[in-house]
Design an enzyme around this catalytic site. Structure first.
Site, PDB file in Angstrom:
ATOM      1  N   ARG A   1       4.555  15.239 -12.986  1.00 28.07           N
ATOM      2  CA  ARG A   1       3.366  15.916 -12.468  1.00 28.07           C
ATOM      3  C   ARG A   1       2.661  15.104 -11.365  1.00 28.07           C
ATOM      4  O   ARG A   1       1.812  15.613 -10.658  1.00 28.07           O
ATOM      5  CB  ARG A   1       2.395  16.229 -13.625  1.00 28.07           C
ATOM      6  CG  ARG A   1       2.912  17.344 -14.533  1.00 28.07           C
ATOM      7  CD  ARG A   1       2.138  17.434 -15.845  1.00 28.07           C
ATOM      8  NE  ARG A   1       2.574  16.446 -16.823  1.00 28.07           N
ATOM      9  CZ  ARG A   1       2.084  16.331 -18.053  1.00 28.07           C
ATOM     10  NH1 ARG A   1       1.130  17.153 -18.467  1.00 28.07           N
ATOM     11  NH2 ARG A   1       2.528  15.399 -18.887  1.00 28.07           N
TER      12      ARG A   1
ATOM     13  N   ASP B   1      -0.152   5.710 -19.733  1.00 28.78           N
ATOM     14  CA  ASP B   1      -0.896   6.440 -18.700  1.00 28.78           C
ATOM     15  C   ASP B   1      -2.346   6.714 -19.094  1.00 28.78           C
ATOM     16  O   ASP B   1      -2.980   7.619 -18.571  1.00 28.78           O
ATOM     17  CB  ASP B   1      -0.170   7.750 -18.340  1.00 28.78           C
ATOM     18  CG  ASP B   1      -0.074   8.718 -19.513  1.00 28.78           C
ATOM     19  OD1 ASP B   1      -0.421   8.339 -20.644  1.00 28.78           O
ATOM     20  OD2 ASP B   1       0.359   9.868 -19.287  1.00 28.78           O
TER      21      ASP B   1
ATOM     22  N   TYR C   1      -7.537 -12.230  22.661  1.00 26.83           N
ATOM     23  CA  TYR C   1      -6.459 -12.329  21.669  1.00 26.83           C
ATOM     24  C   TYR C   1      -6.162 -13.785  21.400  1.00 26.83           C
ATOM     25  O   TYR C   1      -5.757 -14.532  22.309  1.00 26.83           O
ATOM     26  CB  TYR C   1      -5.195 -11.600  22.156  1.00 26.83           C
ATOM     27  CG  TYR C   1      -4.054 -11.826  21.195  1.00 26.83           C
ATOM     28  CD1 TYR C   1      -4.178 -11.456  19.851  1.00 26.83           C
ATOM     29  CD2 TYR C   1      -2.868 -12.442  21.593  1.00 26.83           C
ATOM     30  CE1 TYR C   1      -3.157 -11.697  18.946  1.00 26.83           C
ATOM     31  CE2 TYR C   1      -1.837 -12.679  20.689  1.00 26.83           C
ATOM     32  CZ  TYR C   1      -1.994 -12.309  19.365  1.00 26.83           C
ATOM     33  OH  TYR C   1      -1.006 -12.543  18.462  1.00 26.83           O
TER      34      TYR C   1
ATOM     35  N   ALA D   1       7.988   5.174 -20.393  1.00 24.83           N
ATOM     36  CA  ALA D   1       9.325   5.502 -19.898  1.00 24.83           C
ATOM     37  C   ALA D   1       9.384   6.860 -19.210  1.00 24.83           C
ATOM     38  O   ALA D   1      10.387   7.200 -18.591  1.00 24.83           O
ATOM     39  CB  ALA D   1      10.325   5.479 -21.056  1.00 24.83           C
TER      40      ALA D   1
ATOM     41  N   ASN E   1       1.258 -15.938  23.440  1.00 29.29           N
ATOM     42  CA  ASN E   1       1.974 -16.711  22.416  1.00 29.29           C
ATOM     43  C   ASN E   1       3.437 -16.344  22.282  1.00 29.29           C
ATOM     44  O   ASN E   1       4.169 -17.003  21.581  1.00 29.29           O
ATOM     45  CB  ASN E   1       1.284 -16.524  21.058  1.00 29.29           C
ATOM     46  CG  ASN E   1       1.283 -15.090  20.595  1.00 29.29           C
ATOM     47  OD1 ASN E   1       1.234 -14.163  21.406  1.00 29.29           O
ATOM     48  ND2 ASN E   1       1.349 -14.884  19.298  1.00 29.29           N
ATOM     49  N   TYR E   2       3.862 -15.306  22.948  1.00 28.35           N
ATOM     50  CA  TYR E   2       5.214 -14.778  22.673  1.00 28.35           C
ATOM     51  C   TYR E   2       5.997 -14.710  23.969  1.00 28.35           C
ATOM     52  O   TYR E   2       5.583 -14.061  24.931  1.00 28.35           O
ATOM     53  CB  TYR E   2       5.050 -13.384  22.050  1.00 28.35           C
ATOM     54  CG  TYR E   2       6.326 -12.774  21.542  1.00 28.35           C
ATOM     55  CD1 TYR E   2       7.228 -13.505  20.769  1.00 28.35           C
ATOM     56  CD2 TYR E   2       6.635 -11.440  21.830  1.00 28.35           C
ATOM     57  CE1 TYR E   2       8.384 -12.921  20.302  1.00 28.35           C
ATOM     58  CE2 TYR E   2       7.797 -10.847  21.349  1.00 28.35           C
ATOM     59  CZ  TYR E   2       8.674 -11.599  20.584  1.00 28.35           C
ATOM     60  OH  TYR E   2       9.824 -11.031  20.116  1.00 28.35           O
TER      61      TYR E   2
ATOM     62  N   LYS F   1      -4.860 -14.088  15.035  1.00 28.50           N
ATOM     63  CA  LYS F   1      -3.706 -14.114  14.130  1.00 28.50           C
ATOM     64  C   LYS F   1      -3.205 -15.545  13.996  1.00 28.50           C
ATOM     65  O   LYS F   1      -3.017 -16.223  15.011  1.00 28.50           O
ATOM     66  CB  LYS F   1      -2.584 -13.233  14.685  1.00 28.50           C
ATOM     67  CG  LYS F   1      -1.423 -13.086  13.721  1.00 28.50           C
ATOM     68  CD  LYS F   1      -0.068 -12.987  14.398  1.00 28.50           C
ATOM     69  CE  LYS F   1       0.400 -14.306  14.926  1.00 28.50           C
ATOM     70  NZ  LYS F   1       1.758 -14.337  15.415  1.00 28.50           N
TER      71      LYS F   1
ATOM     72  N   ARG G   1      -5.979 -10.916  11.589  1.00 28.70           N
ATOM     73  CA  ARG G   1      -4.668 -10.711  10.950  1.00 28.70           C
ATOM     74  C   ARG G   1      -4.322 -11.939  10.103  1.00 28.70           C
ATOM     75  O   ARG G   1      -5.029 -12.950  10.142  1.00 28.70           O
ATOM     76  CB  ARG G   1      -3.640 -10.408  12.037  1.00 28.70           C
ATOM     77  CG  ARG G   1      -3.897  -9.015  12.654  1.00 28.70           C
ATOM     78  CD  ARG G   1      -3.087  -8.809  13.905  1.00 28.70           C
ATOM     79  NE  ARG G   1      -1.691  -9.069  13.668  1.00 28.70           N
ATOM     80  CZ  ARG G   1      -0.824  -9.430  14.626  1.00 28.70           C
ATOM     81  NH1 ARG G   1      -1.243  -9.576  15.877  1.00 28.70           N
ATOM     82  NH2 ARG G   1       0.431  -9.647  14.337  1.00 28.70           N
TER      83      ARG G   1
HETATM   84  C1  UD1 Z   1       0.807  12.905 -25.075  1.00 30.79           C
HETATM   85  C2  UD1 Z   1       0.646  13.401 -26.505  1.00 30.79           C
HETATM   86  C3  UD1 Z   1      -0.598  14.282 -26.581  1.00 30.79           C
HETATM   87  C4  UD1 Z   1      -1.808  13.478 -26.122  1.00 30.79           C
HETATM   88  C5  UD1 Z   1      -1.587  12.899 -24.742  1.00 30.79           C
HETATM   89  C6  UD1 Z   1      -2.696  11.915 -24.424  1.00 30.79           C
HETATM   90  C7  UD1 Z   1       2.890  13.629 -27.479  1.00 30.79           C
HETATM   91  C8  UD1 Z   1       3.967  14.558 -27.859  1.00 30.79           C
HETATM   92  N1  UD1 Z   1       1.822  14.165 -26.896  1.00 30.79           N
HETATM   93  O1  UD1 Z   1       1.012  14.058 -24.264  1.00 30.79           O
HETATM   94  O2  UD1 Z   1      -0.805  14.722 -27.906  1.00 30.79           O
HETATM   95  O3  UD1 Z   1      -2.947  14.297 -26.121  1.00 30.79           O
HETATM   96  O4  UD1 Z   1      -0.356  12.159 -24.689  1.00 30.79           O
HETATM   97  O5  UD1 Z   1      -2.626  11.412 -23.120  1.00 30.79           O
HETATM   98  O6  UD1 Z   1       2.999  12.448 -27.731  1.00 30.79           O
HETATM   99  N2  UD1 Z   1       6.873   8.625 -22.578  1.00 30.79           N
HETATM  100  C9  UD1 Z   1       7.948   7.805 -22.831  1.00 30.79           C
HETATM  101  N3  UD1 Z   1       9.148   8.381 -23.122  1.00 30.79           N
HETATM  102  C10 UD1 Z   1       9.305   9.729 -23.195  1.00 30.79           C
HETATM  103  C11 UD1 Z   1       8.189  10.556 -22.938  1.00 30.79           C
HETATM  104  C12 UD1 Z   1       6.983   9.979 -22.639  1.00 30.79           C
HETATM  105  O7  UD1 Z   1       7.840   6.586 -22.766  1.00 30.79           O
HETATM  106  O8  UD1 Z   1      10.436  10.143 -23.482  1.00 30.79           O
HETATM  107  C13 UD1 Z   1       5.586   7.981 -22.213  1.00 30.79           C
HETATM  108  C14 UD1 Z   1       5.098   8.413 -20.850  1.00 30.79           C
HETATM  109  O9  UD1 Z   1       5.595   7.537 -19.852  1.00 30.79           O
HETATM  110  C15 UD1 Z   1       3.590   8.310 -20.983  1.00 30.79           C
HETATM  111  C16 UD1 Z   1       3.349   8.541 -22.461  1.00 30.79           C
HETATM  112  O10 UD1 Z   1       4.592   8.359 -23.110  1.00 30.79           O
HETATM  113  O11 UD1 Z   1       3.092   7.038 -20.629  1.00 30.79           O
HETATM  114  C17 UD1 Z   1       2.837   9.958 -22.738  1.00 30.79           C
HETATM  115  O12 UD1 Z   1       3.772  10.880 -22.236  1.00 30.79           O
HETATM  116  P1  UD1 Z   1       3.316  12.227 -21.523  1.00 30.79           P
HETATM  117  O13 UD1 Z   1       4.516  12.996 -21.160  1.00 30.79           O
HETATM  118  O14 UD1 Z   1       2.316  11.938 -20.472  1.00 30.79           O
HETATM  119  O15 UD1 Z   1       2.614  12.956 -22.768  1.00 30.79           O
HETATM  120  P2  UD1 Z   1       1.466  14.014 -22.711  1.00 30.79           P
HETATM  121  O16 UD1 Z   1       2.041  15.349 -22.381  1.00 30.79           O
HETATM  122  O17 UD1 Z   1       0.345  13.526 -21.887  1.00 30.79           O
HETATM  123 CA    CA Z   2       0.050  11.832 -20.537  1.00 30.95          CA
END
Ligand code: UD1
Ligand code: CA
Length: 453
Positions: free
Chosen positions: A14, A105, A368, A9, A388-389, A353, A335
């Site tokens: 970054r 992630d 073409y 979420a 063609n066009y 195409k 294409r």
């Molecule tokens: C987090 C961990 C950290 C770990 C790292 C590994 C926490 C507090 N920290 O840090 O210890 O080393 O991942 O990659 O958990 N997300 C939500 N809702 C929110 C915030 C985040 O769904 O409100 C999701 C993000 O979309 C993401 C994941 O949680 O997929 C991690 O969030 P991110 O902000 O990247 O945490 P890090 O700072 O990387």
């Molecule tokens: Ca992360």
């Protein structure tokens, strides 16, 4: 039941992007899809995805996946953090369940590692287990704090860490296994007393430890598997790593790749043995390449099926089909909806195409072919254009088997050239040409003496 909760979420600030972080791609596939596939590969019964920022786009891209979507409310009046994200999915959890928490992630995690992790957690009968690794550069990650006995006592975020804690090289992967009962209980006890005013799921580890519950660390060796993507540089690093792995697997399966560092093959692409790939080649989407082809240098192929023993050089091909023993390029452009048969030559500076080209036909240079149906053994001369066009509609050009289209002819569609017909070079053909007939449609040459000019 084994349940996974995938956290996705976050805004991904970054990344500095309009696209939600988890929809950025590694080797052609969205980051989040890797995580879901790893979870499914570990035989998880139910996968719950927590979405917030960019929710609609993520749902759209995952609509064919077997996952349950949960919404994390986002906005100034709502709290934030990985702990708050988990809270949005916890109503799916029963006391007896095992809950695997994954970060959306962290894409390169393997399903067999997840399986081993869950087996370990169950065997240890831990309240919570956390997957860790030693990172030489642990900057940005939560650090794993252990007692002298080696037991995990807490996870400290970079922003909350003391100088001593910052030196710890063992990091939190963001992947945890919880007993359902302990997770539900502990979530209600998280607070936001930290530098970011967020609910941290990581705090659950310290809370459970303080209660005397069993907390385990599961350290893995492959740091790439648990590397996260927070910015474009990390995306690049994981993409590069994954790319080398994909290329290596193709090589092990009998594909020659001349320069793996300069060959870009999506995770989804299929390549048979004895294919040779030269540098600068980009193979994407649903592309498949059969035995014995030579591809490259500098070829881009997107969503195409290529038959066996075909040569493709310095060209771009999109959403098309090429048969066996054919050649494309150098500098050809196929294409969408080009359907090229066997033993066909599509030579330099030929654009095709939405056109079928039958077996044995040739368009060797500078042509073409748009919206056409070309039979077998047809020769398309240099500079031929399927006109063609008409400014409003696209029209069809049909050419029967064994026809010969002389150089620099314009075939003004809709037009049909029957089998074996012969079009004189330089003709502009506006009327159909019958079987075996010769069509000449150009004015006669007049040579005049200089004084008469
Ligand atoms: C987090 C961990 C950290 C770990 C790292 C590994 C926490 C507090 N920290 O840090 O210890 O080393 O991942 O990659 O958990 N997300 C939500 N809702 C929110 C915030 C985040 O769904 O409100 C999701 C993000 O979309 C993401 C994941 O949680 O997929 C991690 O969030 P991110 O902000 O990247 O945490 P890090 O700072 O990387
Ligand atoms: Ca992360």
């Amino acid at each position: 039941m084994d349940i996974s909760i995938v956290l996705a979420a976050g805004e991904g600030t970054r990344m500095k992007s309009k696209i939600p972080k988890v929809l950025h791609k590694i080797c052609g596939k969205e980051i989040i899809k890797y995580v879901i596939e790893a979870s499914q590969g570990a035989n998880i019964d139910k996968c719950i995805l927590i979405l917030g920022h960019g929710r609609d786009e993520v749902i759209e891209s995952l609509k064919d996946n077997d996952v349950i979507f949960e919404n994390q409310p986002i906005g100034d009046s709502f709290p934030y953090g990985t702990g708050f994200a988990v809270m949005q999915g916890v109503h799916h959890v029963n006391d007896g369940d095992t809950v695997l928490i994954l970060n959306g992630d962290v894409p390169l995690i393997c399903s067999h590692t997840l399986k081993a992790f869950m087996d370990f957690h169950k065997k240890e009968e831990a309240a919570v287990s956390v997957m860790t690794a030693i990172f030489q550069n642990s900057h940005g990650y939560g650090r794993i704090v252990r007692e002298e006995t080696g037991e995990v006592t807490a996870i400290v975020e970079e922003k909350d860490a003391t100088e001593f804690e910052k030196d710890i090289k063992e990091i939190n992967s963001g992947i945890y296994c919880f007993s359902g009962k302990e997770l539900k209980r502990t979530l209600t006890r998280l607070d936001t007393n930290n530098s970011q005013n967020e609910y941290y799921i990581t705090d659950a580890v310290g809370l459970l430890k303080n209660e005397g519950k069993k907390v385990c660390g599961f350290r893995i060796d492959d740091v790439m598997e648990i590397s996260g993507i927070n910015n474009r540089y990390q995306q690049y690093q994981l993409n590069h790593h994954k790319q080398l792995e994909i290329n290596k697997n193709h090589m092990i399966n009998g594909v020659t790749i001349i320069d793996s560092h300069n060959t870009y093959i999506d995770d989804s692409v299929m390549i048979e043995k004895d294919v040779i790939i030269y540098p600068g080649t980009v193979l994407q989407g649903t592309t498949s390449i059969s035995e014995g082809c030579i591809i490259g240098p500098n070829v881009t192929i997107v969503d195409c099926k290529i038959g066996h023993d075909t040569i493709i050089e310095q060209s771009k091909l999109i959403d098309s089909f090429v048969g066996n023993n054919s050649s494309v390029g150098p500098f050809a452009y196929l294409r969408p909806k080009s359907n090229i048969g066997d033993h066909v030559k599509i030579g330099d500076f030929v654009e095709v195409k939405n056109t079928t080209v039958g077996n044995g036909s040739k368009a060797s240079h500078l042509a073409y072919l748009g919206d056409g149906e070309v039979g077998e053994n047809v020769n398309i001369g240099c500079g031929v254009i399927f006109v063609n066009y008409d400014g409003t509609h696209k029209q069809l050009t049909k050419i029967g088997d064994n026809a010969f289209i002389g150089s620099n002819a314009n075939l003004v569609a809709p037009v049909t050239i029957e089998k074996g017909a012969y079009i004189a070079c330089g003709s502009t053909i506006t009327d159909d040409v019958g079987e075996g007939m010769l069509a000449i449609a150009r004015s006669r040459q007049v040579n005049k003496e200089k004084k008469n000019q």
